[in-house]
Design a protein around this motif. Sequence first.
Motif, PDB file in Angstrom:
ATOM      1  N   GLU A 184      34.479  33.654  25.297  1.00 57.23           N
ATOM      2  CA  GLU A 184      34.794  34.489  26.965  1.00 57.23           C
ATOM      3  C   GLU A 184      36.356  34.797  26.599  1.00 57.23           C
ATOM      4  O   GLU A 184      37.163  35.699  26.544  1.00 57.23           O
ATOM      5  CB  GLU A 184      34.491  34.402  27.960  1.00 57.23           C
ATOM      6  CG  GLU A 184      34.419  35.298  28.572  1.00 57.23           C
ATOM      7  CD  GLU A 184      33.065  35.259  30.509  1.00 57.23           C
ATOM      8  OE1 GLU A 184      33.622  35.807  31.236  1.00 57.23           O
ATOM      9  OE2 GLU A 184      32.645  33.741  30.419  1.00 57.23           O
ATOM     10  N   VAL A 185      37.466  33.992  27.046  1.00 55.74           N
ATOM     11  CA  VAL A 185      38.990  35.025  26.687  1.00 55.74           C
ATOM     12  C   VAL A 185      39.195  35.135  25.135  1.00 55.74           C
ATOM     13  O   VAL A 185      39.716  36.477  25.366  1.00 55.74           O
ATOM     14  CB  VAL A 185      39.203  32.923  26.918  1.00 55.74           C
ATOM     15  CG1 VAL A 185      40.786  33.517  26.731  1.00 55.74           C
ATOM     16  CG2 VAL A 185      39.025  32.878  28.542  1.00 55.74           C
TER      17      VAL A 185
ATOM     18  N   ARG B 102      43.042  38.117  31.068  1.00 55.41           N
ATOM     19  CA  ARG B 102      43.708  39.499  30.733  1.00 55.41           C
ATOM     20  C   ARG B 102      44.848  39.486  31.937  1.00 55.41           C
ATOM     21  O   ARG B 102      46.263  40.188  31.858  1.00 55.41           O
ATOM     22  CB  ARG B 102      42.739  40.634  31.492  1.00 55.41           C
ATOM     23  CG  ARG B 102      41.432  41.302  30.167  1.00 55.41           C
ATOM     24  CD  ARG B 102      40.838  42.760  30.369  1.00 55.41           C
ATOM     25  NE  ARG B 102      40.187  42.244  31.469  1.00 55.41           N
ATOM     26  CZ  ARG B 102      38.801  42.323  31.729  1.00 55.41           C
ATOM     27  NH1 ARG B 102      38.230  42.030  30.301  1.00 55.41           N
ATOM     28  NH2 ARG B 102      37.414  42.505  32.793  1.00 55.41           N
TER      29      ARG B 102
ATOM     30  N   ALA C 278      37.135  36.345  32.867  1.00 52.32           N
ATOM     31  CA  ALA C 278      37.666  37.804  31.651  1.00 52.32           C
ATOM     32  C   ALA C 278      39.185  38.408  32.704  1.00 52.32           C
ATOM     33  O   ALA C 278      39.472  38.420  32.066  1.00 52.32           O
ATOM     34  CB  ALA C 278      36.812  38.233  31.480  1.00 52.32           C
TER      35      ALA C 278
ATOM     36  N   ALA D  80      37.569  38.344  25.553  1.00 57.32           N
ATOM     37  CA  ALA D  80      38.825  39.350  26.798  1.00 57.32           C
ATOM     38  C   ALA D  80      39.974  40.181  26.439  1.00 57.32           C
ATOM     39  O   ALA D  80      40.261  40.900  26.778  1.00 57.32           O
ATOM     40  CB  ALA D  80      39.011  38.395  28.529  1.00 57.32           C
TER      41      ALA D  80
END
Length: 317
Positions: free
Chosen positions: A34-35, A114, A110, A38
């Motif tokens: 997921e990172v 960011r 996420a 993102a």
Amino acid sequence: MTLAFIFPGQGSQDIGMGKALAEAFPAARAVFEEVDAALGQNLSGLMWGGDLAELTLTSNAQPALMAHSVAAYRALEANFGVTVKDATFVAGHSLGEYSALAAAGSISLADTARLLRIRGNAMQSAVKPGEGAMAALLGAEVEQAEAACAAGRATGGACEIANDNAPGQLVISGTREAIDAAVAWSQANGVKKAMALNVSAPFHCSLMQPAADAMAGALATTDIKAPLVPLVANVSASAVTDPETIRQNLVRQVTGRVRWTESVQFMVREGVTMTGEVGNGKVLTVMQRRIEKSLNGFTLGAPEDLEAFAKALRGEA
């Protein structure tokens, strides 16, 4: 035992961090995926087999350390049934405060990735290379560090306490000339050891105001919820749950002092007897021994750590 989860900051990174977690636990692997998505970057690949100099860049190190911390926490939750609600507080050192908020459900994973990419880039570009510096004052009291900073500011430059990490472990930050003057004052006035640090920018001082402005803009549009358990904030060394206060504190944190000694002391006064350092390394666990020897500290960065910790919470041998 009364538990607090604590989350490490920059400087704990190394190649291979988090790989064993990803291989052992699907919940951890999902965090890294997921990172990566993102950020639009194969950050996990850099973490597990890349160049250390590239990983150490502030813009990479900050989201990488957060990813490892949240991966460890999610694996602890999914595989061993230990959740943030088992803790009385969460706290994190500098960027670790973002990891703590992500683990406590205050900011999405996420969004946290960011924000840390923005934060890393903004902190790196706030001061031209070579103009800023940081130094460690070992064996110094806070009052001595304040006096050293005053001597530094006599040069006309910024010089402030950046981190109060533990008794006798203080870090100062500012312009290079001011830091050099503060180090010279410290060496002449009984500080056990004063030495410049190999850092890329003067973090946690007023020179970081451009980065604070950038974070104010980024955080203004970020959805922040009340954390599932209170956060002990760096800038106040007190517990907060209000989303707007958290938002303001994250902006203040960029230029403000990391009050880690006071944060640990606050948690101890509130009854905390055990900490779990979630993520890479053991820096905070080592520091807390200097702050409060009675604290029982666990490091939670590898698969075997999680199992041992879960057994300790259940009172098993």
